[in-house]
Design an enzyme around this catalytic site. Structure first.
Site, PDB file in Angstrom:
ATOM      1  N   LYS A   8       0.844  -1.211   0.000  1.00 17.61           N
ATOM      2  CA  LYS A   8       0.000   0.000   0.000  1.00 17.61           C
ATOM      3  C   LYS A   8       0.869   1.247   0.000  1.00 17.61           C
ATOM      4  CE  LYS A   8       0.941   1.395   4.328  1.00 17.61           C
ATOM      5  NZ  LYS A   8       1.710   2.579   4.608  1.00 17.61           N
ATOM      6  N   ASP A 139      -2.258  -1.802   9.962  1.00 19.01           N
ATOM      7  CA  ASP A 139      -2.421  -1.821   8.506  1.00 19.01           C
ATOM      8  C   ASP A 139      -2.957  -3.159   7.980  1.00 19.01           C
ATOM      9  OD1 ASP A 139      -1.366   0.735   8.443  1.00 19.01           O
ATOM     10  OD2 ASP A 139       0.654   0.084   7.876  1.00 19.01           O
TER      11      ASP A 139
HETATM   12  O1  C5P Z   1      -0.015  -1.247  14.506  1.00 18.49           O
HETATM   13  P1  C5P Z   1       1.422  -1.485  14.204  1.00 18.49           P
HETATM   14  O2  C5P Z   1       2.007  -2.580  15.074  1.00 18.49           O
HETATM   15  O3  C5P Z   1       1.691  -1.722  12.760  1.00 18.49           O
HETATM   16  O4  C5P Z   1       2.169  -0.148  14.571  1.00 18.49           O
HETATM   17  C1  C5P Z   1       3.581  -0.102  14.671  1.00 18.49           C
HETATM   18  C2  C5P Z   1       3.978   1.121  15.461  1.00 18.49           C
HETATM   19  O5  C5P Z   1       3.692   2.311  14.735  1.00 18.49           O
HETATM   20  C3  C5P Z   1       3.255   1.295  16.776  1.00 18.49           C
HETATM   21  O6  C5P Z   1       3.907   0.581  17.809  1.00 18.49           O
HETATM   22  C4  C5P Z   1       3.330   2.802  16.993  1.00 18.49           C
HETATM   23  O7  C5P Z   1       4.612   3.165  17.482  1.00 18.49           O
HETATM   24  C5  C5P Z   1       3.239   3.344  15.589  1.00 18.49           C
HETATM   25  N1  C5P Z   1       1.851   3.714  15.215  1.00 18.49           N
HETATM   26  C6  C5P Z   1       1.270   4.827  15.798  1.00 18.49           C
HETATM   27  N2  C5P Z   1       0.000   5.171  15.458  1.00 18.49           N
HETATM   28  C7  C5P Z   1      -0.692   4.456  14.555  1.00 18.49           C
HETATM   29  C8  C5P Z   1      -0.119   3.324  13.942  1.00 18.49           C
HETATM   30  C9  C5P Z   1       1.170   2.976  14.307  1.00 18.49           C
HETATM   31  O8  C5P Z   1       1.897   5.500  16.608  1.00 18.49           O
HETATM   32  N3  C5P Z   1      -1.927   4.826  14.242  1.00 18.49           N
END
Ligand code: C5P
Length: 372
Positions: A8, A139
């Site tokens: 994406k 995601d």
């Molecule tokens: O959800 P995911 O594990 O992919 O997110 C990875 C990191 O990206 C999170 O630990 C956070 O630090 C950051 N993040 C965030 N806000 C979001 C998505 C991700 O701060 N909406």
């Protein structure tokens, strides 16, 4: 059982202030593009991940791999684990670069979910799969859905967007990856520094006014002003002529223009981008691409500035860092322009590799035949 899943790019990524849980509220426009990973799952004695292809060495192969976590989570949610047949060998053929801002790890998790659901005959509905996906990563639900969609919350709450036409992109991969948490943290730091700068500027302005009071209109007025100043100094314990501290909040309120720039606003969907996507006009879409994480990604990887400039100089309709970077996405007018742009950006020597892709494409799907 094999599933194919796209990368994406974010056409808009508006990031709010950090939340208590460490995440940031987002409004983002996800767009799935034709760069695919393939994930095959087979029954096995124990769950294991094997990775081949681009960047294979930098993908965790153990149970911390997002695809493995997705398989384990689905087995639990669907009750497959209890029937003792949930262990799988997960083979990931990577084309999506790792830690590139293209949600490659999330894509593999989504592919593992649909492939395991099919392999086990678990019968999880799209809604159930989405719930499991959201627990794995912000995601992952979009990698299941594909197309173009507005993401809210952490990015996991999705609404499909109305889009006309096909968009042609050039993706320029950087050398090495960027850590998503580090890019969000850098974004918070840059914003805090900007807010402090704006607050300082706002406090300095009333001070300057205090330093240069309006000229007294008469000797009597001048004498009265001197008496007021001396009395105020005595009351505050400061020498006459010293300035009392200006409350930054009051000062900022006195300068609403700077106060507004400094505060992190709740993220807002770009209606101009949505209108451009409905119109199908790539020139209009290119003009509306926006990513709040871009300054942070550029601060951590200054070479991105050259890559973005190279894309613009070679006629990209829009040039943006994808997600948390370091991939740059350049929008082209059509397929032929994308091929020319890819050659020109490659020639500029500002990135590791370049591919031309199109979007939107569908989300994670089971492949009927053998994997390619
Ligand atoms: O959800 P995911 O594990 O992919 O997110 C990875 C990191 O990206 C999170 O630990 C956070 O630090 C950051 N993040 C965030 N806000 C979001 C998505 C991700 O701060 N909406």
């Amino acid at each position: 059982m094999t599933a194919r899943v796209p990368a994406k790019v974010n056409l808009q990524l508006a990031v709010g202030p950090p939340r208590a849980d460490g995440y940031h509220d987002l409004v983002t426009v996800f767009h799935a593009v034709s760069l695919f990973d393939e994930v095959t799952v087979r029954p096995a004695e124990r769950t294991k991940v094997v990775v081949t292809g681009a960047d294979a060495g930098s993908v965790p192969a153990g149970r911390t791999n997002l695809a493995a976590r997705a398989a384990v989570a689905l087995a639990k949610a669907a009750g497959t684990g209890r029937r003792g047949k949930s262990a799988v060998l997960i083979e990931i053929r990577k084309r999506i670069p790792v830690a590139a801002g293209l949600a490659g790890g999330s894509a593999d998790a989504a592919a593992a979910l649909v492939a395991c659901n099919e392999l086990w005959g678990a019968g999880a509905s799209p809604r159930e799969l989405r719930a499991v996906a959201a627990d794995i990563g912000s995601d992952v639900p979009f990698a299941l859905l594909g197309g173009t969609a507005v993401g809210q919350g952490r990015g996991e709450q999705l609404t499909p967007a109305l889009v006309t036409g096909v968009y042609h992109w050039v993706l320029a991969f950087g050398v090495g990856g960027l850590s998503t948490p580090e890019v969000y943290a850098a974004c918070d730091r840059l914003r805090a520094a900007r807010a402090a700068g704006a607050a300082n500027a706002a406090t300095a302005a009333p001070r300057r006014l205090a330093e240069a009071p309006a000229a007294p209109r008469s000797p009597a007025e001048a004498a009265a002003a001197a008496r007021r100043s001396a009395a105020a100094a005595a009351a505050s314990g400061s020498p006459a002529g010293a300035h009392s501290a200006v409350n930054p909040a009051i000062a900022a309120a006195a300068r609403p223009d700077q106060a507004e720039t400094a505060a992190v606003q709740p993220p807002q969907l770009s209606t101009a981008l949505m209108a451009a996507l409905r119109s199908g006009d790539p020139v209009a879409v290119g003009a509306q691409l926006a990513n709040d994480l871009q300054p942070a990604a550029v601060s951590l990887r200054p070479q991105l500035r050259q890559a973005l400039t190279a894309g613009r100089q070679h006629g990209a309709l829009g040039a943006i860092v994808s997600g948390s970077g370091p991939t740059c996405a350049f929008l082209a007018a059509d397929a032929a322009h994308a091929r020319d742009l890819a050659v020109a950006v490659t020639g500029a020597g500002v990135c590791r590799a370049v591919v031309a892709v199109r979007g939107p494409v569908g989300g994670a799907t089971i492949l009927a035949g053998e994997p390619t």
